[in-house]
Motif scaffolding. Structure first.
Motif, PDB file in Angstrom:
ATOM      1  N   ILE A   1      -4.245   0.203  -4.082  1.00 30.08           N
ATOM      2  CA  ILE A   1      -3.135   1.100  -4.404  1.00 30.08           C
ATOM      3  C   ILE A   1      -3.278   1.749  -5.777  1.00 30.08           C
ATOM      4  CG2 ILE A   1      -1.563  -0.564  -5.501  1.00 30.08           C
ATOM      5  CD1 ILE A   1       0.700   0.719  -3.861  1.00 30.08           C
TER       6      ILE A   1
ATOM      7  N   HIS B   1       0.805  -1.221   0.000  1.00 30.61           N
ATOM      8  CA  HIS B   1       0.000   0.000   0.000  1.00 30.61           C
ATOM      9  C   HIS B   1       0.844   1.279   0.000  1.00 30.61           C
ATOM     10  CE1 HIS B   1      -3.600  -2.426   0.747  1.00 30.61           C
ATOM     11  NE2 HIS B   1      -2.823  -3.137   1.535  1.00 30.61           N
ATOM     12  N   ASN B   2       2.095   1.157   0.372  1.00 30.58           N
ATOM     13  CA  ASN B   2       3.014   2.289   0.390  1.00 30.58           C
ATOM     14  C   ASN B   2       4.437   1.747   0.522  1.00 30.58           C
ATOM     15  OD1 ASN B   2       3.128   1.438   3.037  1.00 30.58           O
ATOM     16  ND2 ASN B   2       2.330   3.326   3.934  1.00 30.58           N
ATOM     17  N   GLU B   3       5.405   2.634   0.747  1.00 34.80           N
ATOM     18  CA  GLU B   3       6.797   2.196   0.866  1.00 34.80           C
ATOM     19  C   GLU B   3       6.983   1.198   2.012  1.00 34.80           C
ATOM     20  OE1 GLU B   3       9.967   3.552  -0.419  1.00 34.80           O
ATOM     21  OE2 GLU B   3       9.099   4.850  -1.963  1.00 34.80           O
TER      22      GLU B   3
END
Length: 286
Positions: free
Chosen positions: A53, A26-28
């Motif tokens: 995402i 979903h993110n880094e």
């Protein structure tokens, strides 16, 4: 490291009687959690660009983020498009995904066959395997007549024969999402076995966060060799994040780091449950 061959990962799982784990980032921080877990468990992993995402970041940016993080690792990984539309699948192929799921399950059966067949022809020309879905998977908490949601065995037989799809995601009582402490209906293991016998290809179960350990084992024995799970891992990340954030004046990065650490542990647990821990074909880093 570069992406591994998804066909080899699934074939090894099938031969070994276990399943590959497939999880959404979903993110880094959540991407790092998945990659680090694969390293820690010495396991192959499918890193999935999914429905959450894509609206947030787009297929290209999600792929670039995932590639940048995964390439620095010693993990055996595949970047996989999850529930892709026609246009998203074509974009994924151009970008360099090595595995795609085309989702035409919302279409009438004949249209699903026709569009999936065309996607398979395109993807196979680039050496990319295709996952598709047949049947309907409800959201958790929604009351449904499961007879209308289960994947039909004869439709599955025809769908696979006429599309040439490599893997089939099926509906056998699974749901998207988890409500804590809410019991779910047991999945239909007999239906999994019947579909496997009818189609002859490895099967996929989405919504694996809601399954018991016994159901996971029985599903693998019946022919499932890829599990998609997301909710349990997001919950682990959230608990870690909130354990720091609710204490007051802490840096956001500190809360994100604790979320990432909790998600690493939760992902390793899934990889061990699926039997793919220790099954990476790559040598461990010194």
């Amino acid at each position: 490291m570069t992406q591994s061959d998804p066909r080899s990962i699934i074939a090894n799982a099938q031969a070994g009687g276990y399943a590959a784990g497939a999880f959404n980032m979903h993110n880094e921080e959540t991407t790092e959690a998945l990659v680090w877990a694969a390293e820690k468990a010495n396991s192959p992993i499918f890193l999935q660009v999914g429905r959450a995402i894509i609206p947030h970041m787009g297929v290209r940016r999600a792929f670039e983020m995932t590639s940048r993080i995964a390439e620095r690792s010693n993990a055996e990984y595949v970047i996989h498009l999850d529930h892709g539309s026609w246009d998203e699948v074509l974009e994924a192929i151009r970008l360099g995904f090595t595995s795609v799921m085309y989702d035409g399950a919302h279409l009438p059966f004949e249209e699903n066959i026709e569009s999936t067949r065309k996607i398979v022809e395109i993807a196979h020309a680039f050496g990319i395997p295709v996952e598709a879905e047949l049947g309907k998977i409800p959201d958790v908490g929604v009351k449904v007549d499961w007879n209308e949601y289960y994947t039909d065995v004869e439709e599955a037989r025809r769908f696979v024969a006429e599309t040439g799809v490599d893997y089939l995601a099926i509906s056998v009582g699974i749901v998207h999402g988890v409500i804590p402490d809410m019991p779910l209906e047991p999945i239909n293991i007999d239906r999994i076995h019947e579909i496997r016998q009818a189609t002859g290809i490895p099967l996929v179960l989405h919504g694996a966060s809601g399954l018991t350990d016994r159901e996971i084992a029985d599903a693998m024995a019946a022919g499932v060799h890829k599990f998609n799970a997301d909710t349990d891992l997001r919950h682990a990340f959230r608990k870690g994040f909130e354990s720091v954030w609710t204490k007051g004046d802490h840096q956001l990065e500190e809360a994100m780091a604790e979320g990432r650490a909790r998600m690493v542990d939760a992902t390793v647990e899934k990889l061990r449950l699926y039997g793919c821990a220790g099954k990476s074909s790559l040598p461990r880093a010194a």
